[in-house]
Design an enzyme around this catalytic site. Structure first.
Site, PDB file in Angstrom:
ATOM      1  N   LYS A  12     -17.421   3.259  34.950  1.00  0.00           N
ATOM      2  CA  LYS A  12     -16.403   3.762  35.871  1.00  0.00           C
ATOM      3  C   LYS A  12     -15.003   3.344  35.452  1.00  0.00           C
ATOM      4  O   LYS A  12     -14.023   3.837  35.983  1.00  0.00           O
ATOM      5  CB  LYS A  12     -16.677   3.221  37.282  1.00  0.00           C
ATOM      6  CG  LYS A  12     -17.995   3.684  37.856  1.00  0.00           C
ATOM      7  CD  LYS A  12     -17.748   4.708  38.943  1.00  0.00           C
ATOM      8  CE  LYS A  12     -18.894   5.677  39.094  1.00  0.00           C
ATOM      9  NZ  LYS A  12     -19.990   5.193  39.860  1.00  0.00           N
ATOM     10  N   ARG A  13     -14.955   2.379  34.577  1.00  0.00           N
ATOM     11  CA  ARG A  13     -13.630   1.861  34.214  1.00  0.00           C
ATOM     12  C   ARG A  13     -13.347   2.176  32.753  1.00  0.00           C
ATOM     13  O   ARG A  13     -13.627   1.370  31.875  1.00  0.00           O
ATOM     14  CB  ARG A  13     -13.578   0.354  34.468  1.00  0.00           C
ATOM     15  CG  ARG A  13     -13.356  -0.015  35.913  1.00  0.00           C
ATOM     16  CD  ARG A  13     -11.878   0.018  36.270  1.00  0.00           C
ATOM     17  NE  ARG A  13     -11.148  -0.984  35.497  1.00  0.00           N
ATOM     18  CZ  ARG A  13     -11.060  -2.248  35.832  1.00  0.00           C
ATOM     19  NH1 ARG A  13     -11.629  -2.696  36.923  1.00  0.00           N
ATOM     20  NH2 ARG A  13     -10.379  -3.092  35.076  1.00  0.00           N
TER      21      ARG A  13
END
Ligand code: GLU
Length: 515
Positions: free
Chosen positions: A263-264
């Site tokens: 997600k990052r």
């Protein structure tokens, strides 16, 4: 009824990496690619690289190249792939469309799939209703129930059908995951799923199964994000009367904050580690230990050793934490193990990119007159000088990129002075110490660390000062900072001309212009 389908596993091992070339390579992708590669190499199997590029708008040749590059950088090779070819090609989904068509026809013929004429609006409405009623959404099955006349009516409205899989009712799909053990899925929880869109493009679950069947893939090792796709894919294998591969789902990679790394994007690209000066052997070692430990718990292993030690049953299903500090620590260790020459070779691209040495500088020295001229504002360096300089920092830098700020005062003719260096140069009594040091160093017959140290010690004893009171300002004058590698090694590597010029300038300005 529980179904295990026909499971192949076995030998010869054939595994694959199947990325979509729609962006830079994510650490998660390379992590599972590494496990597949290790599995293949440890068992004398084949590792296949193929691209899931049916999203034509987002797929780019540039990203394909990037994937090749990152894999090569890590030392992971492939036996078959879009660039090297192989007996199971083509290795891009966009070039395999006739194959998907053929398999879709087969499923249509055997009654496992049916044409679905529902429009997006109709499906959205169904979904909203399920949401309102608090039910998990499943396709209502309107087109599954259509008879020949019903289909003809839809066709006459000009509706182009998608192909939808008729999920059997009341069964349980059993999967013996190599990493997670037994997982059972009731088919009643699975919605009839689309395998081909109205425009003829196959969807992931279908295309990946056709690829894995036709490429004789024996083991599918991938991230746990794909667990929910597995029962759907098993239904397709069974419907096509094909043996299922053995599946193994590797745990997620988390950031220390427990956030999913996927997600990052910021920390997630392998290319970034290369650019920051991480060594591929450190990255590969570190990644292998995400979710796997060797039997003896060792932390430092070469790729060859990892191949020897790797086994899938030592891979945990628990998520693993990507600890950047640990990677940095490992990298520093790997840097310290390099020979001076290797270190210099690896630092060279960073020094070139920073403009500190000539782009034409190569490790094969050559004759004096062949040496490339210095970039503007820099000292002329050859490979021996670079080797000497970077070796002085070998114990200190944690990444190769750090070599640039750590060594630039060796390369630049004019240097910047850090604030605390300026302060040290302006302290009372410093001018005399520097003047005396300048005289002693100027008189040195040879510019060697031992000779320079002897000269420096003479200044200390002649002036009755402490070593620090002399060496600190000398260091400040010639490096522009208060921390550097050992002073006399630094002076020797920097060379007589630059050292004396910087000292003379510090003396004559009594530091006032130095800032
Ligand atoms: N393109 C998919 C991915 O990279 C492949 C998944 C699979 O291995 O089946 O996640």
């Amino acid at each position: 009824m529980s179904t295990k389908g026909k499971v192949r596993g076995g030998t010869p091992v054939r595994v694959r990496m199947a990325p979509s070339p729609t962006g830079p390579v994510h650490v998660g992708n390379l992590h599972t690619a590494l496990f597949n590669w290790l599995f293949a190499r440890g068992r004398g199997g084949k590792f296949v690289l193929r691209f899931e590029d049916t999203d034509r708008e987002r797929s780019e040749a540039g990203f394909e190249r990037l994937i090749f590059e990152e894999m090569r950088w890590l030392g992971l090779d492939w036996d078959e792939g879009p660039d090297v070819g192989g007996p199971y090609g083509p290795y891009r989904q966009s070039e395999r469309l006739p194959l998907y068509r053929e398999y879709a026809e087969r499923l249509l013929g055997s009654g496992h799939v049916y044409p679905c004429y529902c429009t997006q609006e109709e499906l959205d409405a169904e979904r909203r209703e399920a949401q309102k009623a608090g039910r998990a959404y499943k396709y209502g099955g309107r087109c599954r129930r259509l008879d020949r006349a019903g289909r003809a009516a839809m066709e006459s409205e000009g509706r182009a059908p998608a192909l939808r899989f008729a999920v059997p009712e009341g069964q349980v799909i059993g999967i013996d995951d190599l990493i997670r053990g037994r997982i059972d899925y009731p088919t009643d929880s699975i919605s009839d799923f689309i395998i081909v869109r109205p425009n003829g493009m196959p969807l992931y679950n279908f295309a990946v199964v056709v690829d894995d069947i036709t490429m004789d893939i024996t083991h599918v090792i991938r991230g746990e994000g794909h667990i929910s796709n597995t029962p759907v894919q098993c239904l397709l294998y069974d419907a096509l009367d094909a043996e299922r591969p053995a599946f193994g789902h590797v745990g997620h990679i988390l950031l220390p904050s427990r956030e999913k790394m996927a997600k990052r994007a910021g920390n997630a690209y392998v290319g970034m580690y290369r650019e920051q000066g991480f060594l591929p052997e450190a990255v590969v070692n570190f990644m292998a230990l995400l979710g796997w430990t060797p039997p003896d718990g060792r932390e430092f292993l070469s790729l060859r050793e990892i191949v020897r030690e790797f086994s899938i049953d030592r891979v945990t299903k628990a998520p693993s934490v990507f600890d950047h500090d640990k990677l940095t620590w490992m990298n520093a260790n790997y840097i310290r193990r390099l020979s001076e020459r290797e270190l210099a070779e690896r630092c060279l691209p960073f020094l070139k990119d920073a403009g500190l040495v000539s782009r034409d500088l190569t490790p094969d020295g050559g004759r004096e007159e062949d040496r490339p001229p210095a970039p503007p504002g820099m000292v002329r360096s050859d490979f021996a000088r670079v080797t000497w300089i970077v070796s002085l920092e070998q114990e200190r830098v944690q990444t190769l990129a750090e070599i640039v700020p750590a060594t630039e005062f060796f390369f630049r003719r004019e240097i910047d002075y850090e604030k605390n260096a300026v302060t040290a140069l302006r302290a009372p009594g410093v001018r005399d110490a520097l003047a005396k040091a300048l005289a002693e160093f100027e008189a040195c017959p040879e510019w060697l660390p031992e000779t320079l140290e002897a000269a420096g010690r003479r200044v200390v004893s002649d002036l009755g000062l402490s070593p620090k009171e002399v060496f600190q300002p000398v260091r400040a004058a010639i490096t522009g900072r208060l921390a550097s590698p050992p002073l006399f090694d630094t002076m020797a590597a920097l060379g007589r001309e630059l050292c004396l010029a910087r000292l003379a300038r510090a003396v004559s300005n009594n530091s006032s212009e130095v800032s």
